[in-house]
Design a protein around this motif. Structure first.
Motif, short mmCIF file in Angstrom:
data_model
loop_
_atom_site.label_atom_id
_atom_site.label_comp_id
_atom_site.label_asym_id
_atom_site.label_seq_id
_atom_site.Cartn_x
_atom_site.Cartn_y
_atom_site.Cartn_z
N PRO A 47 51.43 -32.61 8.11
CA PRO A 47 52.12 -31.14 7.60
C PRO A 47 53.30 -31.24 7.01
CG PRO A 47 51.33 -31.43 9.85
CD PRO A 47 51.33 -32.87 9.54
N GLY A 48 53.82 -30.29 6.40
CA GLY A 48 55.20 -30.10 5.82
C GLY A 48 55.23 -30.51 4.36
N ASP A 52 50.14 -30.11 2.11
CA ASP A 52 50.10 -29.07 3.08
C ASP A 52 50.39 -27.69 2.67
OD1 ASP A 52 49.56 -28.89 5.77
OD2 ASP A 52 51.67 -28.28 6.10
N ARG A 56 47.39 -24.76 2.81
CA ARG A 56 47.58 -23.56 3.75
C ARG A 56 47.46 -22.34 2.79
NH1 ARG A 56 48.58 -24.99 8.70
NH2 ARG A 56 48.90 -27.22 9.20
N ARG A 74 43.25 -28.70 8.65
CA ARG A 74 43.14 -29.72 9.64
C ARG A 74 43.89 -30.81 8.66
NH1 ARG A 74 38.80 -33.36 12.02
NH2 ARG A 74 40.36 -34.63 13.12
N ASN A 75 45.06 -31.20 9.25
CA ASN A 75 45.86 -32.49 8.67
C ASN A 75 45.09 -33.70 9.12
OD1 ASN A 75 47.92 -29.98 9.20
ND2 ASN A 75 48.39 -31.28 7.27
N PRO A 77 46.08 -37.25 8.10
CA PRO A 77 46.73 -38.26 7.24
C PRO A 77 46.33 -39.51 7.47
CG PRO A 77 47.97 -37.54 9.15
CD PRO A 77 46.83 -36.59 9.21
N GLY A 78 46.80 -40.53 6.60
CA GLY A 78 46.52 -41.97 6.57
C GLY A 78 46.22 -42.67 5.60
N ALA A 79 46.56 -43.98 5.37
CA ALA A 79 46.23 -44.98 4.36
C ALA A 79 46.13 -44.13 2.95
CB ALA A 79 44.84 -45.35 4.77
N VAL A 83 42.03 -41.90 4.24
CA VAL A 83 41.07 -41.50 5.46
C VAL A 83 40.89 -39.94 5.38
CG1 VAL A 83 41.73 -40.94 7.94
CG2 VAL A 83 42.75 -42.85 7.08
N ARG B 41 59.16 -33.45 14.80
CA ARG B 41 58.55 -33.30 13.34
C ARG B 41 57.13 -32.28 13.56
NH1 ARG B 41 54.94 -36.77 10.56
NH2 ARG B 41 54.59 -37.69 12.26
N ALA B 45 56.35 -28.42 11.76
CA ALA B 45 55.52 -28.24 10.95
C ALA B 45 54.61 -27.30 11.47
CB ALA B 45 54.57 -29.63 10.97
N LEU B 198 40.91 -47.83 8.82
CA LEU B 198 41.95 -47.33 7.96
C LEU B 198 42.95 -46.56 8.90
CD1 LEU B 198 39.82 -45.21 5.33
CD2 LEU B 198 41.13 -47.30 5.14
N PHE B 199 42.41 -46.30 9.95
CA PHE B 199 43.68 -45.83 11.03
C PHE B 199 44.75 -46.78 11.21
CE2 PHE B 199 43.47 -47.37 15.22
CZ PHE B 199 42.50 -48.10 15.14
N TRP B 201 46.03 -48.86 9.11
CA TRP B 201 46.63 -49.09 7.56
C TRP B 201 47.97 -48.44 7.86
CZ3 TRP B 201 43.85 -48.54 2.43
CH2 TRP B 201 42.80 -49.59 2.49
N ASP B 202 48.39 -47.63 8.65
CA ASP B 202 49.92 -46.85 8.66
C ASP B 202 50.49 -47.66 9.72
OD1 ASP B 202 49.28 -45.12 6.42
OD2 ASP B 202 48.08 -43.94 7.94
N TYR B 409 47.04 -38.24 21.24
CA TYR B 409 45.91 -37.71 20.15
C TYR B 409 46.51 -36.78 19.40
CZ TYR B 409 42.16 -35.26 17.90
OH TYR B 409 41.43 -34.85 16.89
N GLU B 412 49.15 -37.69 16.12
CA GLU B 412 48.84 -38.09 14.42
C GLU B 412 47.33 -37.77 14.29
OE1 GLU B 412 49.27 -42.18 13.73
OE2 GLU B 412 51.50 -41.86 14.32
N GLY B 413 46.87 -37.08 15.41
CA GLY B 413 45.44 -36.34 15.20
C GLY B 413 44.31 -37.61 14.97
N GLN B 414 44.61 -38.56 15.61
CA GLN B 414 43.43 -39.72 15.39
C GLN B 414 43.02 -40.19 16.68
OE1 GLN B 414 45.50 -42.22 12.62
NE2 GLN B 414 44.28 -41.41 10.84
#
Lengths: 337, 507
Positions: A47-48, A52, A56, A74-75, A77-79, A83, B41, B45, B198-199, B201-202, B409, B412-414
């Motif tokens: 988000p942000g 995003d 939105r 739905r955010n 994020p990743g790679a 992802v 953060r 958001a 992939l998760f 990777w960060d 959870y 990062e929502g993963q």
């Protein structure tokens, strides 16, 4: 209340059936399908940020133009957007999952990257909201004032990139290789790291989206010396600057396409035509909404939309590259030096 | 200048609407902060949709106060349950939790809440004072200095692990650094130790790792032991305002430490890229290093609570500086904040100084007033909150474990992070069970990443000659002094820190 809705539904179902039977190319938009449904809008970053904000905004107004629907952002994020985009591509193509991701994935797909579990040419394209041209930026304290100056420099010039696989890494590497520029690439500059490094003087330049450097330039810390596409007239076009070098021209066209189709919205492949048509309609109505336009301008995120089939065409064109360019991209993704 | 300064304060205090929003922001910020895993953060958001249409000043005050008081409540669970909210709070756990076990939760909370409030306010003062010299200071820190600062932080591991524990500390620290290499290598673009996942990777999520190493082992130990967190019956100890007040008084008693750690914290916040965890740990290390009785640390030394708390709240004022005046966010929270500022129509940049000075002062005052409200409110309710340490753990543990998992959870929502949580928790439990220090793990994980990235950059830019930059030499001297002191203390047989220190487990 129930009457009109039911009527809509039955008309919609009838139309859908007719479309299926006749196999007509121009599907009738089935907006009624979305009534009472929840649409998940995937944003492939945290988000942000810009994605995003656009996501939105788009979701909020598409909900308005698909009566009875609920849009949930739905955010994921990743790679570097992989992802979220993989998840979007693999989602059920019922029209209830759509989303946005970085156009730079065009490079990633061209380079046949192992993390790519999608084919952009097959996605159900709904639209794009902005033109966000890429530009070459140089720190103010550097003597380099024009693109020609850069080529004439005797010493290697430090350019910041996010690292192999990042859009600006691929772009800088390919430009440097084709035009034999005196550029030394440094990796690991994410977010606004490059701006701070330019202020410290350790970095001379970078390639990035014009919008992300606009403020930096306005504050007097840097200048644009070349731009890939876009409507602004204050910076020379790269297409003009590299004229005569066929390979460079092709590369510039690819980078330009990347900026032209920014902030896109798409769904998984093989979505029912009537649902896709409804989503495209709602997207177009959103983009034409005066309120959305006013809000976008206030956010300094002007709207320059393109819709459905046109976006699909632009993406397909960008993905159609010569083996030379593809090789450069593969190299840009595989090794750092 | 003076006129603008106090005019802004008057404007802030007399505007009922703004003050109302601020109160609301303080409450939301405190609740979000108290929940493990949901940091500042994420809260900004989530709040962004609500600021559309808000007035520029009110929106900015709302977000800033919400963000600023986050850290003030984050320590509650660190101290009472040994469950840090994120990397910043983990440093507070090391001494805060042992205090709670001794039945001194009230005193620990009183000290830490006051410390963060004071830290936040000093941070705002540093903000105001530093405005004229912001540019040279921030620009003096290049990747070379980042690398050396990270190394300095890592050498503090020697102080966090006590006599006979130094090797254990180094091993745990190296393990943390090893885990920090998981993920995409920025130099070669190859995914390290990530397989096809992939998760990963960060990199390993810091929140997940911190909760796994501190929270889960504590919960297992508590569940196995039974009883209540405070190892005495509540009849013997009364969590009174008196105990709380004693804690509050610890802050003025250690005023010199408070001022130093606040300034260090604010300066670290000012330099984009170092992050809040670095501030908290560097200041914790500093407190141990400068203490006359370092052996008390890890067993409930009140300075160990005060130092990281002042630092992590003072950094908020610091990190606002580059965000507002350079348009370069000072922390990940500020990066989101900057997006929100643009929505509100605030254009960060040097022009803020001339065109928007009243707003700048309003924000400084908002930091001060917001912290005051938060501290008053928390001190008022702490008496009841501290009573939770006397509750039977069979009621607490499931509740806290749930909160931890939700936090892991949602940060990062993963869902994959839940598996990482279990895997690292197994190691964390082993460390706790056999009395190995755990703090070095977090330091290694957090600072290892910074050290690696900036070392690559510095070498690419200057080669080995980066060691000869003037500021580099100062930092190298500090690193050598730290190592020399640790070796000297060890050889002399003086306990730098007793066994079990830094593990947060006194039992």
């Amino acid at each position: 209340m129930e009457g009109p809705v039911m009527k809509h539904v039955s008309t919609g179902a009838l139309v859908a059936a007719l479309v299926a039977v006749s196999g007509a190319a121009h599907a009738q938009a089935d907006k009624a399908f979305f009534s009472g449904k929840t649409v998940t809008y995937i944003v492939a970053t945290a988000p942000g940020g810009g994605y995003d904000t656009y996501g939105r905004l788009v979701a909020e107004y598409m909900q308005k133009y698909l009566p009875g629907s609920t849009f949930v952002v739905r955010n994921m994020p990743g790679a570097g957007h992989l992802v979220g985009t993989n998840a979007l591509y693999a989602s059920k193509p019922d029209g209830l999952t759509i989303g946005t991701f970085n156009t730079g994935l065009i490079y990633t797909q061209l380079a046949k990257h192992s993390g790519v579990k999608f084919d952009l040419t097959k996605m159900s394209w709904i639209g794009k909201a902005a033109t966000d041209p890429r530009a070459v930026i140089i720190a103010t304290q550097s003597p380099i004032k024009t693109w020609a100056d850069l080529g004439k420099m005797k010493d290697q010039q430090n350019f910041a990139t996010s690292g192999p696989g990042g859009a600006n890494f691929v772009e800088t590497l390919a430009l440097t290789a084709i035009l034999k520029l005196p550029i030394k690439m440094l990796s690991g500059y994410n977010g606004t790291d490059d701006q701070l490094a330019m202020r410290r003087g350790e970095i001379i330049g970078s390639i990035g989206s014009r919008s992300s450097f606009e403020q930096f330039v306005n504050n007097g810390y840097g200048r644009f010396i070349g731009q890939f596409g876009g409507g602004e007239k204050d910076v020379p076009q790269m297409a003009e600057l590299v004229k005569g070098n066929a390979e460079a021209e092709r590369l510039v066209r690819l980078i330009t396409a990347q900026g032209d189709i920014a902030r896109l919205t798409a769904g998984p492949p093989e979505m029912p035509a009537s649902h896709l048509a409804a989503l495209r309609d709602a997207y177009k109505q959103s983009m034409e909404d005066k309120e959305l336009q006013a809000r976008a301008i206030k956010l300094e995120k002007p709207v320059e939309p393109l819709y459905g089939a046109d976006v699909a065409k632009a993406v397909a064109e960008a993905l159609n590259q010569s083996p030379e360019v593809v090789n450069l991209l593969v190299e840009g993704f595989s090794k750092g030096k | 200048m003076i006129e603008v300064m106090f005019g802004s304060l008057a404007g802030l205090l007399t505007n009922g609407h703004t003050m109302g929003l601020m109160l609301l922001a303080v409450m939301i910020g405190l609740v979000v902060g108290a929940t493990p895993g949901i940091g500042g953060r994420l809260s900004i958001a989530l709040a962004i949709p609500f600021i559309y249409g808000m007035d520029m000043t009110q929106g900015a005050v709302f977000l800033l106060t919400m963000h600023a008081v986050n850290g003030t409540s984050g320590q509650i669970s660190s101290i009472m349950f040994g469950v840090p909210g994120d990397g910043d709070d983990a440093a507070t756990t090391v001494d805060g939790y042992p205090m709670a076990k001794k039945g001194e939760a009230g005193r620990a909370l009183g000290a830490s809440i006051t410390a963060s409030g004071v830290g936040g306010i000093i941070g705002a003062v540093v903000f105001a004072v530093m405005i004229p010299v912001l540019e040279p200071v921030v620009l003096a820190f290049s990747p070379a200095e980042f690398f050396l600062l990270a190394v300095l932080g890592i050498t503090f591991i020697a102080f966090l692990a006590g006599k006979g524990q130094i090797f254990k500390g180094i091993i745990v620290g190296l393990f943390g650094m090893m885990l920090s290499t998981v993920g995409m290598d920025p130099q070669t673009g190859t995914a390290r130790f990530s397989g096809d996942y992939l998760f990963l990777w960060d990199g390993i999520s810091t929140v997940t790792a911190v909760l796994a190493v501190f929270a889960i082992p504590e919960m297992i130990a508590l569940g196995a032991r039974g009883g209540s967190i405070a190892m005495m019956s509540s009849q013997n100890v009364t969590v009174s305002y008196r105990q709380l007040f004693q804690g509050v008084l610890e802050v003025p008693r250690h005023w010199w430490l408070v001022i130093r750690t606040s300034i260090i914290g604010a300066c670290i916040g000012m330099i984009p890229g170092l992050g809040g965890s670095a501030a908290a740990w560097l200041c914790y290390g500093h407190a141990v290093q400068t203490s006359k009785t370092p052996e008390r640390f890890g067993h409930g030394a009140v300075e160990g609570v005060i130092a990281p708390e002042t630092a992590s709240n003072a950094k908020e004022g610091g990190s606002l500086l580059p965000t507002l005046f350079f348009g370069i966010p000072g922390s990940s929270g500020m990066a989101v904040m900057m997006g929100a500022f643009l929505i509100l129509g605030i254009q960060p940049g040097p022009a803020m100084m001339t065109s928007n000075l009243p707003l700048v002062w309003t924000l400084i005052w908002a930091l001060v007033v917001g912290n005051l409200i938060a501290v008053t409110f928390l001190l008022f309710i702490t008496r009841w909150v501290a009573l939770l340490t006397f509750v039977n753990v069979s009621m607490l543990v499931p509740f806290i474990l749930t909160l931890v998992m939700v936090g892991v959870y949602s940060s990062e929502g993963q869902w994959e992070n839940l598996i990482v949580l279990l895997a690292i928790a197994a190691i964390g439990w082993g460390l706790q069970r056999y009395d190995w220090p755990r703090a070095p793990f977090v330091i290694g994980l957090v600072l290892g990443k910074i050290a690696e990235e900036s070392l690559h950059k510095a070498l690419g830019l200057w080669g080995m000659s980066f060691f000869w930059r003037p500021l580099s030499l100062v930092l190298i001297a500090l690193i050598c002094a730290t190592i020399a002191y640790a070796v000297y203390a060890n050889v002399k047989g003086k306990t730098v820190m007793p066994a079990g220190a830094g593990s947060g487990a006194g039992s």
